[in-house]
Design an enzyme around this catalytic site. Structure first.
Site, short mmCIF file in Angstrom:
data_model
loop_
_atom_site.label_atom_id
_atom_site.label_comp_id
_atom_site.label_asym_id
_atom_site.label_seq_id
_atom_site.Cartn_x
_atom_site.Cartn_y
_atom_site.Cartn_z
N LYS A 1 -7.64 37.87 46.47
CA LYS A 1 -7.98 37.85 45.55
C LYS A 1 -8.64 39.63 45.07
O LYS A 1 -10.15 39.25 45.62
CB LYS A 1 -8.41 37.01 44.22
CG LYS A 1 -8.67 37.11 43.15
CD LYS A 1 -9.85 36.24 42.76
CE LYS A 1 -9.95 35.80 41.02
NZ LYS A 1 -10.01 37.42 40.35
N ARG B 1 -2.37 28.63 32.12
CA ARG B 1 -3.53 28.26 33.29
C ARG B 1 -3.19 27.01 33.49
O ARG B 1 -3.49 26.38 32.74
CB ARG B 1 -4.96 28.75 32.36
CG ARG B 1 -5.75 28.80 34.19
CD ARG B 1 -7.27 28.95 32.90
NE ARG B 1 -7.68 30.46 31.96
CZ ARG B 1 -7.62 31.33 32.84
NH1 ARG B 1 -7.68 31.80 34.13
NH2 ARG B 1 -8.25 32.75 32.39
N ARG C 1 -2.95 42.96 31.94
CA ARG C 1 -2.83 41.73 31.69
C ARG C 1 -2.42 41.10 30.50
O ARG C 1 -1.96 40.41 29.98
CB ARG C 1 -3.64 40.78 32.54
CG ARG C 1 -4.34 40.04 32.34
CD ARG C 1 -5.61 40.09 32.90
NE ARG C 1 -6.00 38.13 32.81
CZ ARG C 1 -6.36 37.13 32.02
NH1 ARG C 1 -5.81 38.02 30.67
NH2 ARG C 1 -6.51 35.63 32.35
N ARG D 1 -4.75 43.77 37.24
CA ARG D 1 -2.83 43.58 37.12
C ARG D 1 -2.00 44.24 36.11
O ARG D 1 -2.38 44.28 35.26
CB ARG D 1 -3.05 42.25 36.47
CG ARG D 1 -1.83 40.93 36.41
CD ARG D 1 -1.90 39.89 36.08
NE ARG D 1 -0.88 38.45 36.15
CZ ARG D 1 -1.74 37.61 36.53
NH1 ARG D 1 -2.51 36.82 36.17
NH2 ARG D 1 0.05 36.60 36.50
N GLU E 1 -3.71 34.24 49.23
CA GLU E 1 -3.69 35.69 49.14
C GLU E 1 -4.84 36.00 48.92
O GLU E 1 -5.77 35.53 48.14
CB GLU E 1 -3.02 35.85 48.19
CG GLU E 1 -1.42 35.43 48.53
CD GLU E 1 -0.38 35.51 46.69
OE1 GLU E 1 -0.62 35.78 45.86
OE2 GLU E 1 1.50 35.69 46.47
P1 ATP Z 1 -10.47 36.96 36.64
O1 ATP Z 1 -12.33 36.69 35.34
O2 ATP Z 1 -11.05 35.77 37.56
O3 ATP Z 1 -9.93 38.29 37.16
P2 ATP Z 1 -8.51 36.34 35.24
O4 ATP Z 1 -9.29 35.43 33.89
O5 ATP Z 1 -8.43 37.61 34.62
O6 ATP Z 1 -9.84 35.87 36.19
P3 ATP Z 1 -7.41 34.72 36.30
O7 ATP Z 1 -5.78 32.99 36.61
O8 ATP Z 1 -8.37 33.86 35.96
O9 ATP Z 1 -7.45 36.23 35.46
O10 ATP Z 1 -7.59 35.19 37.30
C1 ATP Z 1 -6.05 36.11 38.34
C2 ATP Z 1 -6.46 37.28 38.19
O11 ATP Z 1 -6.90 37.85 39.58
C3 ATP Z 1 -5.10 38.45 38.32
O12 ATP Z 1 -4.97 38.30 36.56
C4 ATP Z 1 -5.25 39.17 38.56
O13 ATP Z 1 -5.37 39.99 37.91
C5 ATP Z 1 -6.41 39.31 39.61
N1 ATP Z 1 -5.64 38.70 41.49
C6 ATP Z 1 -6.06 39.59 42.18
N2 ATP Z 1 -5.33 39.34 42.93
C7 ATP Z 1 -4.20 38.44 42.98
C8 ATP Z 1 -3.41 37.47 43.51
N3 ATP Z 1 -2.76 37.35 45.15
N4 ATP Z 1 -2.35 36.82 42.89
C9 ATP Z 1 -2.42 36.46 41.24
N5 ATP Z 1 -3.67 36.80 40.43
C10 ATP Z 1 -4.25 38.19 41.45
#
Ligand code: ATP
Length: 588
Positions: free
Chosen positions: A252, A417, A272, A257, A250
């Site tokens: 990103k 995670r 989030r 979120r 998908e």
């Molecule tokens: P990052 O710092 O990379 O944004 P994170 O620590 O907030 O990551 P991760 O699980 O590591 O959280 O990365 C997923 C994040 O990416 C999600 O919290 C969401 O906000 C975002 N995101 C964007 N596109 C998607 C997708 N297709 N599916 C899930 N999450 C997505």
């Protein structure tokens, strides 16, 4: 239940940071606690009144608390302030002052946990012009009847300075031991917590209904679910190695979120870190119910700022213009968004988290109607490196960060995670290149152009086991004048007189901050360090990990709580993953 019992437990807990000892103290406390107050006790242990997502804050200022102490004890404000300056903690200072006083005072009535909790709750709910007087009345009435030890903890809760260093995992260990006799049952409690985000409720159910109640625990609409998170991979090859020969890719997207809970026209939005964020997105509240074809539903989406003319996705910083208190309507027009759905967790009264990815995606497409504002996140089933590369190219061209890769046959694992979801960002492909989200714990005053600002910041990871913030680097590059000013505005109110006990640092900063703000940094490498404390003793005795050449990316991660920052575990994985070079000898 007498508040004295709780105060004595708090006192013991404050004297140790050892997890086993803390667990033992908690077990003893839970065993003495009547079942109908256990949820209150669990919130109070964490210095809260309700789960975070309810957003109930005590918000009592030090000045007001000092006035209340003075009113109930007759001790002059000046003397209290003097003692406070000496001790650096108002709760502690007040217990010392009141200790001298109690010889002449007699206690009117024993105070109970219920009374303290209810009064604190009333204080938290007070607003409006007369609220300060009322708050003072409530506080001094409690202090009148409290012993010095009790007062000290009441004040710490009120001021938000009760820091027992008890992580949620420790509370769950203790609940499992106290109510099922077996720490291993923690896993069952963990699941209940992950789908409710409410530790008080989990405690109440295990206390009242035992493990059976926990096993039957169900998702409740408008109670946020802790998000599933992804591991990083550095290359397409690594992704295929971990995911097999067919999985979903998908886009990103680089937005925020959002977890949407919807029933009819009622919509609640959670970030989030599970804060309520309806204020920033009135357009979602207004428009999305029309797209939903279900009685009730819990969805996950990425809200992304877009260029209205081209439809292109814009970076996260654009979206952050919406994080303001006033003139939100104007921001909504100036920074338009789309809502890009990627998961469904609950539908028509039933949980969907047990369904596998494919089933959830089908359900998602069945129950949401797409239009200009509401979209499904672009997805493709990929089988080989070429297909991933192609889709990555499309994703980057559309203005997103990279790809999320998801196993087709796996359920939604709330609150964890793991490798069922992987993220592949373009930037991960060069050197360490990877970004980390770190907690700002200290500041150093700037010189020259940066005089009057914090020119350099001391940053920390989150240590999940200890619930602490160990230092990992100082960062002084990557700041524009604008971001320095913005950071100063945010950080200045977080300056604390004494270093918070959850901060682990040998380095002395000019100022210490309450560990709350998370910023994003990149670095060239992770090295061993005799100074920094992240992952101390893990790779080598007395040695921690540090970032080499860290640089602020310009992203202030307002949507992340300090506990959502990059963990020691993640840094260790990155350290082990990077190519072994001669730098190991070259200690920072
Ligand atoms: P990052 O710092 O990379 O944004 P994170 O620590 O907030 O990551 P991760 O699980 O590591 O959280 O990365 C997923 C994040 O990416 C999600 O919290 C969401 O906000 C975002 N995101 C964007 N596109 C998607 C997708 N297709 N599916 C899930 N999450 C997505």
């Amino acid at each position: 239940m007498e508040f004295a019992t709780l105060a004595e437990s708090f006192n013991k807990m404050e004297s140790t940071r050892k997890r086993l000892e803390l667990t033992q103290f908690l077990v003893e406390l839970f065993e003495k606690t009547p079942h109908n107050v256990i949820s209150k006790i669990v919130y109070l242990i964490q210095g809260k009144l309700r789960p975070d997502f309810e957003g109930i804050e005590l918000g009592v200022a030090e000045k007001l608390a000092i006035r209340a102490i003075s009113k109930s004890s007759g001790i002059p404000i000046k003397k209290i302030e003097e003692e406070y300056r000496k001790r650096g903690d108002l709760g502690h200072a007040s217990s010392i002052i009141l200790e001298q006083k109690t010889q002449t005072t007699f206690l009117v009535e024993d105070i109970t946990v219920e009374r303290v909790y209810d009064t604190l709750f009333k204080i938290a709910k007070l607003g409006g012009s007369r609220s300060q007087d009322m708050k003072m009345k409530y506080i001094s009435s409690l202090l009148n009847d409290a012993t010095p030890l009790e007062s000290s903890f009441i004040l710490k809760i009120l001021l938000g300075t009760l820091r027992l260093g008890i992580a949620e995992n420790t509370v769950m260990d203790a609940l499992a031991i106290a109510f099922s006799g077996n720490k291993e049952n923690r896993k069952k409690l963990q699941h209940a917590y992950n789908v409710s985000s409410d530790l008080g409720k989990v405690a109440e159910i295990i206390a009242m209904k035992g493990l059976e109640g926990i096993e039957k625990f169900e998702i409740v609409l408008f109670n946020p679910i802790r998000p599933m998170l992804a591991d990083r991979v550095k290359s397409e090859e690594e992704a295929i190695e971990k995911m097999g020969n067919q999985f979903a890719a998908e886009y990103k997207l680089d937005g925020e979120r959002v977890q949407l809970h919807i029933e009819g026209d009622k919509v609640e939005l959670f970030s989030r870190s599970l804060e309520r964020i309806e204020n920033y997105y009135p357009d979602i509240i207004e428009k999305i119910p029309k797209n939903i074809q279900a009685d009730n539903i819990i969805l996950e989406a990425e809200a992304v700022a877009i260029n209205e003319n081209t439809g292109e996705f814009l970076p996260f910083q654009e979206l952050m213009h919406r994080r303001r208190k006033y003139k939100i309507e104007k921001a909504v027009t100036e920074y338009p968004i789309t809502v890009n759905f990627f998961d469904i967790l609950y539908c028509n009264g039933k949980s969907c988290v047990e369904l596998n990815y494919k089933e959830r995606r089908e359900k998602l497409e069945k129950h949401i109607k797409e239009d200009e504002f509401a979209k499904y996140i672009p997805m493709r089933i990929v089988k080989n490196q070429n297909e991933i590369e192609d889709f990555m190219e499309n994703s980057i061209n559309a203005g997103s960060e990279g790809l999320m890769l998801k196993m087709l046959d796996k359920p939604y694992q709330a609150g964890s995670r793991g490798s069922h979801w992987l993220k592949l960002k373009r930037e991960y492909r060069n050197e360490l290149g990877d970004s980390l989200d770190l907690v700002v714990i200290g500041g150093f005053f700037g010189k020259g152009r940066r005089t009057g600002n914090y020119g350099t910041l001391l940053l920390a990871t989150y240590d999940e086991d200890e619930d602490t913030f160990p230092s990992i680097c100082k960062v002084g590059t990557g700041f524009s004048d604008e971001s320095l000013d913005q950071l100063y505005q945010i950080l200045h109110p977080k300056v604390s007189i004494k270093k918070n006990t959850r901060i682990i640092s040998e380095m002395e900063a000019d100022v210490w901050f309450e560990p709350e703000l998370v910023i994003e940094v990149v670095a060239s490498e992770i090295t061993l360090s005799p100074i920094h404390k992240a992952a101390l003793n893990v790779i080598r005795n007395d040695i921690g990990l540090a970032l080499r050449f860290p640089k602020f990316t310009g992203k202030i991660r307002v949507e992340k709580a300090a506990e959502d920052a990059s963990t020691n575990e993640e840094v260790i994985t990155l350290y082990k993953g990077q190519k072994k070079v001669a730098h190991d000898k070259n200690l920072m």
